[in-house]
Design a protein around this motif. Structure first.
Motif, PDB file in Angstrom:
ATOM      1  N   TRP A  14      35.499  -8.037  16.623  1.00 30.45           N
ATOM      2  CA  TRP A  14      36.335  -6.907  17.035  1.00 30.45           C
ATOM      3  C   TRP A  14      37.264  -6.404  15.930  1.00 30.45           C
ATOM      4  CZ3 TRP A  14      36.010  -3.038  20.032  1.00 30.45           C
ATOM      5  CH2 TRP A  14      37.115  -2.192  20.181  1.00 30.45           C
ATOM      6  N   TYR A  22      39.742   3.069  14.238  1.00 35.97           N
ATOM      7  CA  TYR A  22      41.069   3.705  14.086  1.00 35.97           C
ATOM      8  C   TYR A  22      41.944   2.823  13.210  1.00 35.97           C
ATOM      9  CZ  TYR A  22      41.447   0.738  18.249  1.00 35.97           C
ATOM     10  OH  TYR A  22      41.327  -0.302  19.137  1.00 35.97           O
ATOM     11  N   GLY A  46      45.441  -5.165  27.578  1.00 37.69           N
ATOM     12  CA  GLY A  46      44.132  -4.969  26.960  1.00 37.69           C
ATOM     13  C   GLY A  46      44.268  -5.280  25.480  1.00 37.69           C
ATOM     14  N   ALA A  47      44.918  -6.405  25.216  1.00 35.81           N
ATOM     15  CA  ALA A  47      45.368  -6.736  23.857  1.00 35.81           C
ATOM     16  C   ALA A  47      44.224  -6.993  22.891  1.00 35.81           C
ATOM     17  CB  ALA A  47      46.288  -7.965  23.906  1.00 35.81           C
ATOM     18  N   GLN A  68      41.461  -9.348  29.880  1.00 36.36           N
ATOM     19  CA  GLN A  68      40.516  -9.914  30.849  1.00 36.36           C
ATOM     20  C   GLN A  68      39.569 -10.925  30.184  1.00 36.36           C
ATOM     21  OE1 GLN A  68      37.872  -6.739  32.079  1.00 36.36           O
ATOM     22  NE2 GLN A  68      37.141  -6.400  30.007  1.00 36.36           N
ATOM     23  N   SER A  69      39.460 -10.853  28.848  1.00 34.56           N
ATOM     24  CA  SER A  69      38.421 -11.595  28.130  1.00 34.56           C
ATOM     25  C   SER A  69      38.972 -12.880  27.524  1.00 34.56           C
ATOM     26  CB  SER A  69      37.845 -10.684  27.031  1.00 34.56           C
ATOM     27  OG  SER A  69      37.259 -11.461  26.007  1.00 34.56           O
ATOM     28  N   MET A  72      38.494 -12.984  23.679  1.00 37.15           N
ATOM     29  CA  MET A  72      39.507 -12.229  22.937  1.00 37.15           C
ATOM     30  C   MET A  72      40.806 -13.045  22.868  1.00 37.15           C
ATOM     31  SD  MET A  72      38.585  -9.181  21.834  1.00 37.15           S
ATOM     32  CE  MET A  72      37.606  -7.709  22.116  1.00 37.15           C
ATOM     33  N   GLY A  92      44.331 -11.726  32.424  1.00 32.97           N
ATOM     34  CA  GLY A  92      44.722 -10.921  33.579  1.00 32.97           C
ATOM     35  C   GLY A  92      43.932  -9.641  33.670  1.00 32.97           C
ATOM     36  N   ASN A 110      46.829   0.060  24.143  1.00 37.18           N
ATOM     37  CA  ASN A 110      46.060   0.841  23.170  1.00 37.18           C
ATOM     38  C   ASN A 110      44.566   0.719  23.439  1.00 37.18           C
ATOM     39  OD1 ASN A 110      45.799   2.445  20.712  1.00 37.18           O
ATOM     40  ND2 ASN A 110      44.848   0.601  19.848  1.00 37.18           N
ATOM     41  N   MET A 111      43.914   1.839  23.678  1.00 40.79           N
ATOM     42  CA  MET A 111      42.457   1.927  23.895  1.00 40.79           C
ATOM     43  C   MET A 111      42.002   1.020  25.048  1.00 40.79           C
ATOM     44  SD  MET A 111      41.594   4.158  21.775  1.00 40.79           S
ATOM     45  CE  MET A 111      42.511   4.978  20.477  1.00 40.79           C
ATOM     46  N   VAL A 116      39.576   0.881  32.316  1.00 43.05           N
ATOM     47  CA  VAL A 116      39.957   0.376  33.641  1.00 43.05           C
ATOM     48  C   VAL A 116      39.301   1.216  34.744  1.00 43.05           C
ATOM     49  CG1 VAL A 116      42.162  -0.428  32.690  1.00 43.05           C
ATOM     50  CG2 VAL A 116      42.092   1.715  33.983  1.00 43.05           C
TER      51      VAL A 116
END
Ligand SMILES: C[S@@+](CC[C@H](N)C(=O)[O-])C[C@H]1O[C@@H](n2cnc3c(N)ncnc32)[C@H](O)[C@@H]1O
Length: 208
Positions: A14, A22, A46-47, A68-69, A72, A92, A110-111, A116
């Motif tokens: 990632w 970006y 969504g870090a 959620q992952s 990650m 979460g 961010n992004m 969602v």
């Protein structure tokens, strides 16, 4: 494949993918708009592997990073081990964030919103965890026509219109709502067709 499976699979790549999509200018401009200060507590929703978290730590804030992952989150815990006293990584989901009411001074996303299921509900949930006087800062892409992002990157929404964002932030109870062009771009090349999606990034801001 679900979005969660997709992000679990790409977690190892990632950082390199993000750098092609970006630049650091996105987070730095978002921090300036939010007026972050050292010593404050922020949430990074969504870090991912911590693109926003990294910048916040550098500016002296503490961060609750939610994703959620598991893959990650695992990557993030390794990357920021040296700052373990200022980062809390939590698994979460958008609709039920693992934070109590009025927990943080800033919420960054961010992004994340274009992934969602229900953006309006996600924004209400972001607002719930903000302290009175706190700021919500969403950075994402304006509406665009690049359908391949749904199949190749598991995007749920092809960006957002300014009017919809203003309506959702206002309905969540935020005031001084503003949606502006951030002056940054997101660029993604299709693996299938070779087409390049070039999208303008917005910053949506509201005060609680
Ligand atoms: C495009 S990545 C952005 C990551 C990071 N914010 C960045 O800028 O590099 C989106 C992230 O949001 C997470 N995500 C997507 N939908 C989610 C949901 N419903 N609840 C929690 N996290 C979610 C994904 O797992 C992924 O890590």
């Amino acid at each position: 494949m679900s979005s969660k499976q997709f992000f679990n699979e790409v977690a190892g790549e990632w950082d390199a993918m993000r750098a092609n999509f970006y630049s650091e200018g996105v987070r730095e401009k978002a921090f300036d708009r939010a007026g972050v200060r050292a010593g404050q507590l922020a949430a990074d929703l969504g870090a991912g592997t911590g693109f926003v978290t990294e910048g916040l730590l550098r500016r002296g804030l503490s961060v609750v990073a939610v994703d959620q992952s598991e893959a990650m989150l695992a990557k993030m815990r390794t990357k920021f081990a040296a700052a373990a006293d200022r980062i809390d990584c939590r698994k979460g989901e958008a609709e039920s964030l693992p934070l109590p009411d009025q927990a943080v001074e800033h919420v960054f996303a961010n992004m994340y919103l274009h992934h969602v299921d229900d953006p309006s509900r996600a924004i209400a949930e972001m607002t719930r965890i903000l302290r009175p006087g706190g700021r919500l800062i969403i950075t994402d892409v304006f509406e665009h026509p690049f359908d391949f992002l749904k199949t190749e990157h598991h995007d749920r929404w092809l960006g957002f219109r300014r009017e919809a964002l203003e309506e959702w932030l206002t309905a969540a109870g935020l005031h001084e709502v503003a949606v502006d062009d951030l002056g940054e771009e997101c660029r993604v090349r299709s693996e299938g067709t070779g087409e390049t999606a070039l999208m303008n990034i917005f910053v949506a801001l509201g005060h609680k």
